[in-house]
Enzyme design. Structure first.
Site, PDB file in Angstrom:
ATOM      1  N   LYS A 153       0.034   4.258  -1.207  1.00 47.27           N
ATOM      2  CA  LYS A 153      -0.320   5.781   0.375  1.00 47.27           C
ATOM      3  C   LYS A 153      -0.112   6.859  -0.866  1.00 47.27           C
ATOM      4  O   LYS A 153      -0.167   6.654  -1.977  1.00 47.27           O
ATOM      5  CB  LYS A 153       0.112   5.427   1.792  1.00 47.27           C
ATOM      6  N   GLU A 178      -7.277   4.678   7.313  1.00 47.27           N
ATOM      7  CA  GLU A 178      -6.556   6.357   7.456  1.00 47.27           C
ATOM      8  C   GLU A 178      -7.312   6.690   6.912  1.00 47.27           C
ATOM      9  O   GLU A 178      -7.869   8.210   6.829  1.00 47.27           O
ATOM     10  CB  GLU A 178      -5.101   6.587   6.407  1.00 47.27           C
ATOM     11  N   HIS A 189      -9.776   1.457   5.036  1.00 50.46           N
ATOM     12  CA  HIS A 189      -8.379   1.556   5.464  1.00 50.46           C
ATOM     13  C   HIS A 189      -8.355   2.922   6.625  1.00 50.46           C
ATOM     14  O   HIS A 189      -9.185   3.452   6.664  1.00 50.46           O
ATOM     15  CB  HIS A 189      -6.529   2.485   4.614  1.00 50.46           C
ATOM     16  N   ASN A 203       1.024  -0.925   0.379  1.00 50.68           N
ATOM     17  CA  ASN A 203       0.096  -0.394  -0.350  1.00 50.68           C
ATOM     18  C   ASN A 203       0.867   0.650   0.104  1.00 50.68           C
ATOM     19  O   ASN A 203       1.083   1.080   0.882  1.00 50.68           O
ATOM     20  CB  ASN A 203      -1.220  -0.111   1.292  1.00 50.68           C
ATOM     21  N   SER A 209       3.415  -2.212  10.016  1.00 56.69           N
ATOM     22  CA  SER A 209       5.088  -2.153  10.482  1.00 56.69           C
ATOM     23  C   SER A 209       5.536  -3.618  10.321  1.00 56.69           C
ATOM     24  O   SER A 209       5.984  -3.970  11.143  1.00 56.69           O
ATOM     25  CB  SER A 209       5.093  -1.557  11.926  1.00 56.69           C
ATOM     26  N   GLY A 243       2.814   2.457  11.020  1.00 58.31           N
ATOM     27  CA  GLY A 243       3.569   2.865  10.376  1.00 58.31           C
ATOM     28  C   GLY A 243       4.301   3.898  11.597  1.00 58.31           C
ATOM     29  O   GLY A 243       4.737   5.107  12.103  1.00 58.31           O
ATOM     30  N   GLU A 259      -5.687  -5.114  11.012  1.00 58.28           N
ATOM     31  CA  GLU A 259      -4.318  -3.048  10.833  1.00 58.28           C
ATOM     32  C   GLU A 259      -4.584  -2.975  11.992  1.00 58.28           C
ATOM     33  O   GLU A 259      -5.122  -2.184  12.196  1.00 58.28           O
ATOM     34  CB  GLU A 259      -4.394  -2.656   9.186  1.00 58.28           C
TER      35      GLU A 259
HETATM   36  P1  PGA Z   1       2.868   0.793   7.517  1.00 61.91           P
HETATM   37  O1  PGA Z   1       1.535   0.502   6.785  1.00 61.91           O
HETATM   38  O2  PGA Z   1       3.294  -1.396   6.642  1.00 61.91           O
HETATM   39  O3  PGA Z   1       3.696   1.469   7.076  1.00 61.91           O
HETATM   40  O4  PGA Z   1       2.552   0.182   8.655  1.00 61.91           O
HETATM   41  C1  PGA Z   1       0.425  -0.393   6.956  1.00 61.91           C
HETATM   42  C2  PGA Z   1      -0.347  -0.142   6.221  1.00 61.91           C
HETATM   43  O5  PGA Z   1      -1.429   0.511   6.768  1.00 61.91           O
HETATM   44  O6  PGA Z   1      -1.282  -0.596   5.822  1.00 61.91           O
END
Ligand code: PGA
Length: 251
Positions: free
Chosen positions: A11, A97, A95, A9, A213, A173, A167
């Protein structure tokens, strides 16, 4: 047997030029790699360029979001049908976000997933608890609520048309990863919930990814868990060595 899926992903990163560079480098690194499905989800504007490059590589194309309408006066939106037209096979929906920064709701997730399915693509439905929920011992309750609010309401749910992605928001992140035990517990609960909502055959065949992460150093332990069928990778998917490291760890 559930086929492992490693999804990147990207982003809000990588315009068309940089996307092409990154996907080419991932593709070259996949030479001789077999046994795992690989997906990249670049920003909308990079999709056509990446679609041209992945021809010849074992990489599928996905989008990070789509509109909850099929067409009409929705300035700035992109429909599932349009994404399919530029080569997408998957669309990420819900997601954290999107939930957090754009106040997207369960009702819009249901519409989006139905539209993704109607366009012949697979949805990756994301869910997971926030840090305050986990601290308060409410992680399982949140996961149950998020899954039950959407999955039974869909026009169709099959292991082919939908992938789940657990998640934990506190791990996205942040560099902080759920331990394999923590993740496995929630994945197992999720599978049992799917069995309750549909049936055990559907639950057994449904892929459930872990996201938060994930990196080459922790991917192997996570993906080795019985109910973890791959990863939804953010930060580490922006570097071909890291992303390939996760794919190799998953094999
Ligand atoms: P990350 O993000 O691997 O940077 O923690 C995962 C995601 O948001 O799908």
């Amino acid at each position: 047997m559930r086929k492992t899926l490693i999804a990147g992903n990207w982003k809000l990163n990588k315009g068309p030029k940089e996307s092409v560079k990154l996907v080419r480098s991932i593709g070259m690194g996949l030479h001789g790699v077999d046994g795992c499905e690989v997906l990249v989800c670049p920003p909308y504007v990079s999709l056509p360029a990446v679609n041209e490059i992945i021809n010849g590589f074992p990489i599928a194309l996905g989008a990070q979001n789509c509109a909850d309408h099929c067409d009409g006066a929705y300035t700035g939106e992109i429909s599932a049908e349009m994404l399919s037209e530029v080569g997408c096979k998957y669309v990420i929906v819900a997601h954290s976000e999107r939930r957090e920064h754009y106040q997207e709701t369960d009702a819009s997730f249901i519409d989006k997933i139905n539209l993704v399915h109607a366009a012949g693509m697979r949805a990756i439905f994301c869910y997971g608890e926030k840090i305050e929920d986990r601290r308060a011992g409410r992680a399982e309750e949140i996961v149950r609520t998020q899954l039950q609010a959407v999955l039974p309401q869909l026009d169709s749910f099959t292991p082919e048309n939908t992938v789940l992605a657990y998640e934990p928001v506190w791990a996205i992140g942040t560099g902080e990863t759920a331990t394999p035990e923590m993740a496995q517990d929630i994945h197992n609960l999720s599978r049992n919930l799917v069995a309750g909502m549909f049936d055990s055959n559907i639950a057994e065949a449904t892929r459930i990814l872990y996201g938060g992460s994930m990196k080459p150093s922790n991917a192997k332990e996570l993906i080795a868990c019985a109910d973890i069928d791959g990863g939804l990778v953010g930060g580490a998917s922006l570097d071909s060595d890291n992303f390939l490291g996760i794919i190799k760890a998953a094999l």
